[in-house]
Design a protein around this motif. Structure first.
Motif, PDB file in Angstrom:
ATOM      1  N   ALA A 156       0.834  -1.206   0.000  1.00 11.71           N
ATOM      2  CA  ALA A 156       0.000   0.000   0.000  1.00 11.71           C
ATOM      3  C   ALA A 156       0.869   1.257   0.000  1.00 11.71           C
ATOM      4  CB  ALA A 156      -0.917  -0.016   1.215  1.00 11.71           C
ATOM      5  N   ARG A 157       1.944   1.227   0.773  1.00 12.08           N
ATOM      6  CA  ARG A 157       2.815   2.406   0.844  1.00 12.08           C
ATOM      7  C   ARG A 157       3.599   2.587  -0.446  1.00 12.08           C
ATOM      8  NH1 ARG A 157       5.000   1.939   7.102  1.00 12.08           N
ATOM      9  NH2 ARG A 157       3.104   2.779   8.045  1.00 12.08           N
ATOM     10  N   GLY A 158       4.030   1.431  -1.014  1.00 19.20           N
ATOM     11  CA  GLY A 158       4.825   1.478  -2.250  1.00 19.20           C
ATOM     12  C   GLY A 158       4.043   2.098  -3.405  1.00 19.20           C
ATOM     13  N   LEU A 159       2.740   1.931  -3.392  1.00 13.06           N
ATOM     14  CA  LEU A 159       1.926   2.479  -4.474  1.00 13.06           C
ATOM     15  C   LEU A 159       1.682   3.974  -4.289  1.00 13.06           C
ATOM     16  CD1 LEU A 159      -0.647  -0.436  -4.862  1.00 13.06           C
ATOM     17  CD2 LEU A 159       1.247   0.102  -6.374  1.00 13.06           C
ATOM     18  N   ARG A 160       1.999   4.485  -3.145  1.00 15.90           N
ATOM     19  CA  ARG A 160       1.899   5.916  -2.801  1.00 15.90           C
ATOM     20  C   ARG A 160       0.513   6.487  -3.153  1.00 15.90           C
ATOM     21  NH1 ARG A 160       5.345   8.782  -5.804  1.00 15.90           N
ATOM     22  NH2 ARG A 160       5.953   7.041  -7.121  1.00 15.90           N
ATOM     23  N   ALA A 161      -0.494   5.754  -2.701  1.00 16.41           N
ATOM     24  CA  ALA A 161      -1.864   6.206  -2.972  1.00 16.41           C
ATOM     25  C   ALA A 161      -2.376   7.001  -1.782  1.00 16.41           C
ATOM     26  CB  ALA A 161      -2.761   5.003  -3.197  1.00 16.41           C
ATOM     27  N   ASP A 162      -3.023   8.131  -2.073  1.00 15.06           N
ATOM     28  CA  ASP A 162      -3.648   8.908  -0.988  1.00 15.06           C
ATOM     29  C   ASP A 162      -5.072   8.417  -0.747  1.00 15.06           C
ATOM     30  OD1 ASP A 162      -1.435  10.636  -0.623  1.00 15.06           O
ATOM     31  OD2 ASP A 162      -2.014  11.678  -2.460  1.00 15.06           O
TER      32      ASP A 162
ATOM     33  N   ASP B  62       2.581   4.946 -16.820  1.00 10.18           N
ATOM     34  CA  ASP B  62       2.459   6.417 -16.753  1.00 10.18           C
ATOM     35  C   ASP B  62       1.341   6.881 -15.811  1.00 10.18           C
ATOM     36  OD1 ASP B  62       4.456   6.441 -18.651  1.00 10.18           O
ATOM     37  OD2 ASP B  62       3.007   6.462 -20.307  1.00 10.18           O
ATOM     38  N   ARG B  63       0.677   5.934 -15.158  1.00  8.74           N
ATOM     39  CA  ARG B  63      -0.331   6.335 -14.168  1.00  8.74           C
ATOM     40  C   ARG B  63       0.058   5.707 -12.822  1.00  8.74           C
ATOM     41  NH1 ARG B  63      -5.231   5.933 -18.162  1.00  8.74           N
ATOM     42  NH2 ARG B  63      -5.193   8.093 -18.862  1.00  8.74           N
ATOM     43  N   PRO B  64      -0.490   6.205 -11.724  1.00  8.33           N
ATOM     44  CA  PRO B  64      -0.113   5.646 -10.406  1.00  8.33           C
ATOM     45  C   PRO B  64      -0.378   4.143 -10.336  1.00  8.33           C
ATOM     46  CG  PRO B  64      -1.392   7.651 -10.120  1.00  8.33           C
ATOM     47  CD  PRO B  64      -1.441   7.318 -11.590  1.00  8.33           C
ATOM     48  N   GLY B  65       0.489   3.464  -9.581  1.00  7.85           N
ATOM     49  CA  GLY B  65       0.293   2.022  -9.387  1.00  7.85           C
ATOM     50  C   GLY B  65       1.462   1.188  -9.831  1.00  7.85           C
ATOM     51  N   GLY B  66       2.480   1.837 -10.411  1.00  5.33           N
ATOM     52  CA  GLY B  66       3.646   1.095 -10.899  1.00  5.33           C
ATOM     53  C   GLY B  66       4.600   0.722  -9.797  1.00  5.33           C
ATOM     54  N   PRO B  67       5.684   0.028 -10.156  1.00  2.00           N
ATOM     55  CA  PRO B  67       6.662  -0.399  -9.140  1.00  2.00           C
ATOM     56  C   PRO B  67       7.290   0.794  -8.424  1.00  2.00           C
ATOM     57  CG  PRO B  67       7.321  -1.100 -11.360  1.00  2.00           C
ATOM     58  CD  PRO B  67       6.053  -0.354 -11.505  1.00  2.00           C
ATOM     59  N   PRO B  68       7.602   0.629  -7.127  1.00  3.05           N
ATOM     60  CA  PRO B  68       8.153   1.756  -6.366  1.00  3.05           C
ATOM     61  C   PRO B  68       9.555   2.167  -6.816  1.00  3.05           C
ATOM     62  CG  PRO B  68       8.085  -0.244  -5.023  1.00  3.05           C
ATOM     63  CD  PRO B  68       7.382  -0.556  -6.296  1.00  3.05           C
ATOM     64  N   GLY B  69      10.303   1.248  -7.374  1.00  4.03           N
ATOM     65  CA  GLY B  69      11.656   1.568  -7.835  1.00  4.03           C
ATOM     66  C   GLY B  69      12.182   0.450  -8.706  1.00  4.03           C
TER      67      GLY B  69
ATOM     68  N   ILE C 291      -6.686   3.927  -7.578  1.00  2.00           N
ATOM     69  CA  ILE C 291      -5.986   4.721  -6.553  1.00  2.00           C
ATOM     70  C   ILE C 291      -5.826   6.148  -7.059  1.00  2.00           C
ATOM     71  CG2 ILE C 291      -4.739   2.802  -5.470  1.00  2.00           C
ATOM     72  CD1 ILE C 291      -2.227   3.686  -7.012  1.00  2.00           C
ATOM     73  N   ALA C 292      -5.791   7.061  -6.105  1.00  2.00           N
ATOM     74  CA  ALA C 292      -5.675   8.470  -6.484  1.00  2.00           C
ATOM     75  C   ALA C 292      -4.597   9.137  -5.653  1.00  2.00           C
ATOM     76  CB  ALA C 292      -7.010   9.170  -6.264  1.00  2.00           C
ATOM     77  N   ARG C 293      -3.877  10.033  -6.305  1.00  2.00           N
ATOM     78  CA  ARG C 293      -2.925  10.879  -5.566  1.00  2.00           C
ATOM     79  C   ARG C 293      -3.534  12.278  -5.500  1.00  2.00           C
ATOM     80  NH1 ARG C 293       2.313   8.462  -8.474  1.00  2.00           N
ATOM     81  NH2 ARG C 293       2.272   6.477  -7.383  1.00  2.00           N
ATOM     82  N   LEU C 294      -3.379  12.887  -4.355  1.00  2.00           N
ATOM     83  CA  LEU C 294      -4.022  14.186  -4.145  1.00  2.00           C
ATOM     84  C   LEU C 294      -2.981  15.290  -4.084  1.00  2.00           C
ATOM     85  CD1 LEU C 294      -6.560  13.188  -1.317  1.00  2.00           C
ATOM     86  CD2 LEU C 294      -6.890  13.093  -3.785  1.00  2.00           C
ATOM     87  N   SER C 295      -3.440  16.486  -4.351  1.00  8.17           N
ATOM     88  CA  SER C 295      -2.529  17.637  -4.214  1.00  8.17           C
ATOM     89  C   SER C 295      -2.276  17.848  -2.718  1.00  8.17           C
ATOM     90  CB  SER C 295      -3.167  18.879  -4.837  1.00  8.17           C
ATOM     91  OG  SER C 295      -4.298  19.239  -4.083  1.00  8.17           O
ATOM     92  N   PRO C 296      -1.123  18.466  -2.388  1.00  7.13           N
ATOM     93  CA  PRO C 296      -0.779  18.609  -0.949  1.00  7.13           C
ATOM     94  C   PRO C 296      -1.840  19.348  -0.149  1.00  7.13           C
ATOM     95  CG  PRO C 296       1.057  19.266  -2.369  1.00  7.13           C
ATOM     96  CD  PRO C 296      -0.097  19.020  -3.275  1.00  7.13           C
ATOM     97  N   HIS C 297      -2.617  20.188  -0.796  1.00 10.02           N
ATOM     98  CA  HIS C 297      -3.602  20.977  -0.038  1.00 10.02           C
ATOM     99  C   HIS C 297      -4.941  20.251   0.105  1.00 10.02           C
ATOM    100  CE1 HIS C 297      -0.644  24.058  -0.391  1.00 10.02           C
ATOM    101  NE2 HIS C 297      -0.696  24.005  -1.717  1.00 10.02           N
TER     102      HIS C 297
END
Lengths: 403, 231
Positions: free
Chosen positions: A47-53, A141-148, A240-246
């Motif tokens: 879950a953390r590796g995917l960096r999903a908010d 090119d979208r969230p969900g790929g390998p962490p490194g 999964i979605a990534r959000l803006s910092p605000h």
């Protein structure tokens, strides 16, 4: 003059042998602590590796890790349009028993024909090492790929490519066969495992949808004859979605929950689901096992110290007779218990640190865990020695007299 | 000569009611400085009980026990006080030497001094000197397991003398030794008594050494049966 040390030096072989046995036991108990940490870390690593908010899943479910979740793939676009969302990606998750069919492969981008050809090839030649993988389908090119990526590259637009966790053991360029289709390993990722400890493999969303939802031809024919339609092809397990910092994850999640048939979890909620639900039993079992091992260690230390003290009954009686204060006797017993614990703990910890990377499950041991366990061993030895101390204090000086 | 060990009307029993056994009755005995007194008697005569009383391990039911001028058990005597008295005043010699097996000869002797707060380096120097005095200096670094019976007993005597005690209590010190070595040990005890003005009380069954005592006290059924001067 330290009597405890002198006694140990006199019986060094016996002491070291005792330490070896106790050290192995403490090493196993410490391994349990490490595995416990590993289970929690592994549970969260995906879950953390995917960096999903934010996780968007099927309504009424806590999926995709705790429960089954299937949602239409086009939900991704609706999520991506929400205020505060910077990127969204569709994902599928599937545990697969794959075969590492050897390699390296040719390097070409396979066509549809090649896909069918590789499927036929794999069907004919089922051989190679079995790999249990958690396969993640994602859109490059979208969230969900390998962490490194450690070696090679990420997945391009081509089909039948795979990025594989280095823990799977397959080299770059190797062919991995899943459901009669062969995928070429184009990249090796940094250590990433599923909640069950299986290595992760990334393939394109389309490949994974084929793998997960497309029926094989005979089954599809049967489904059509039975009047049932095949599952829609554009089905995913989560978005999964990534959000803006605000952006406030809770507010965006609340917005999605208003949609029919969908549920949303923030990253914190997902982690809670993972640690409280998905790996809860494993955590409890490991915790219980560690407790039992520590209790066994305490009993063993108590018995060893008691026996060592009994062996010195005459010496203790003599010491009392010649006027040694109780503090000298207590120090003799307790210092031996502490030394026994310290040497055993150091030996057990050193052994575990040397072999922990060869464990099938991840062993996470930081300085804090080791220091905490050391403190626990100290307390165990302290209490375990009380039985020996009690015996020593009850020895009568008169026992030194007579034959 | 002043009596360093003085027992007056001492009685000691064990158990209660019908099961009570009277181990010692009306024992009056004294051992003066420089005197070597033997205590003999058959098994169950009360020798061990008497030794335990003088060693301040047992408290008498009746009578007065005075050791080196101190009246023991009168007033409040805590265990720690009794141990301190033993440490300062009494040296012990055992049948099987009872040396600590994990300390060499020097440290076995030095340990008794460190218990009396003598710093370890000084204690070791004094221990070596004491071992030389008892003609066992060449074995100062040997572990007890490497010493012969006679050598171990000499080291035990050195430990008993470590704190220059006024009283030396010996429990069958020659029982595990052959005749020749038994005479050597008795010679040492006589020499120590004379040179250090110590009172030596020896419990023994060993008739080979009866002639080496200044006085030989016989016990039977918990009472002093008689006393003789072998010399």
């Amino acid at each position: 003059m330290n009597l405890a040390l002198r006694d140990i030096r006199h019986n060094l072989g016996r002491f070291l042998l005792t330490c070896l046995g106790l050290g192995l036991l403490l090493g196993v108990a410490l391994a349990m602590v490490g595995i416990y940490g590993g289970v929690v870390e592994e549970a969260l690593s995906l879950a953390r590796g995917l960096r999903a908010d934010l996780w968007v899943v099927e309504g009424g479910s806590r999926g995709p890790f705790a429960e089954a979740s299937r949602i239409p793939g086009d939900v991704r676009e609706a999520v991506a349009r929400l205020p505060g969302v910077t990127a969204a990606g569709s994902l599928t998750f599937q545990t697969v028993e794959a075969r590492h069919a050897g390699g390296p492969g040719s390097g070409e981008i396979p066509s549809e024909e090649l896909v069918r050809e590789r499927a036929g090839e794999a069907g004919r030649q089922r051989s190679g090492a079995v790999l249990r993988l958690q396969v993640i389908g994602y859109e490059p090119d979208r969230p969900g790929g390998p962490p490194g990526i450690l070696e090679g590259r990420g997945i391009g637009r081509g089909r039948l490519e795979m990025v594989l966790d280095r823990g799977a053991g397959a080299p770059l360029g190797a062919m991995v066969e899943m459901a009669n289709i062969r995928y070429r390993v184009v990249g090796i990722s940094t250590r990433a495992v599923s909640t069950g400890g299986d290595p992760l493999a990334w393939i394109t969303l389309r490949d994974s949808q084929d793998l997960q939802f497309r029926l094989n031809p005979p089954a599809a024919r049967r489904a059509q004859q039975g009047g049932g339609g095949a599952l829609p092809q554009d089905t995913v397990n989560a978005v999964i979605a990534r959000l803006s910092p605000h952006a406030d994850p809770a507010s965006v999640a609340a917005e999605i929950r208003r949609w029919k048939h969908f549920a949303a979890l923030t990253a914190a909620e997902q982690e809670q689901v993972l640690t409280r639900s998905v790996v809860d039993r494993a955590r409890k079992q490991l915790g219980l096992f560690t407790t039992v091992l520590l209790l066994v260690s305490a009993v063993i230390v108590a018995l060893i110290i008691y026996t060592l003290t009994m062996d010195k009954m005459r010496e203790i009686a003599t010491l009392k007779l010649i006027g040694a204060p109780d503090s000298t006797i207590v120090a003799l017993v307790m210092q031996q218990a502490m030394l026994l614990g310290a040497v055993s703990f150091a030996g057990g910890a050193a052994l575990l640190l040397a072999v922990k990377d060869h464990f099938p499950r991840r062993v996470v041991l930081g300085p804090e865990e080791i220091a905490g366990f050391g403190l626990l061993v100290f307390v165990i030895c302290l209490f375990a020695s009380l039985l020996g101390v009690r015996y020593a204090l009850r020895v009568e000086p008169a026992q030194a007299l007579g034959g | 000569m002043s009596a360093l060990v003085a027992l007056q009307g001492i009685a000691k029993g064990f158990g209660a009611g019908e099961a009570r056994v009277q181990a010692l009755s009306d024992i009056t005995l004294s051992v003066a400085a420089g005197e070597v007194v033997g205590l003999r008697g058959p098994s169950g005569s009360g020798k061990s009980t008497l030794l335990n009383l003088v060693a301040c391990i047992l408290e008498p039911d009746e009578g007065i026990l005075r050791l080196a001028g101190e009246t023991v058990w009168q007033g409040r005597w805590a265990k720690a006080d009794l141990r301190a008295l033993r440490r300062r005043t009494i040296g012990f010699i055992f049948q099987f030497h009872n040396l600590l097996p994990f300390l060499d000869a020097t440290d076995n002797v030095a340990l008794a001094m460190t218990l009396n707060d003598v710093p370890l380096p000084e204690a070791r120097d004094r221990a070596r000197a004491l071992l030389d005095y008892l003609q066992i200096g060449r074995r100062a670094g040997a572990m007890p397991a490497k010493l012969s019976g006679g050598e171990a007993q000499r080291v035990a005597i050195a430990r008993a003398l470590a704190n220059r005690p006024h009283i030396i209590l010996a429990d069958e010190p020659t029982a595990a030794l052959d005749s020749e070595r038994a005479q050597v040990v008795m010679d040492l005890l006589r020499r120590v008594a004379r040179e250090q003005a110590a009172a030596v009380l020896v419990v023994t069954h060993d008739d080979k050494i009866f002639g080496r005592f200044d006085r030989l006290v016989s016990l039977r059924d918990g009472r002093i049966e008689g006393e003789m001067r072998p010399g």
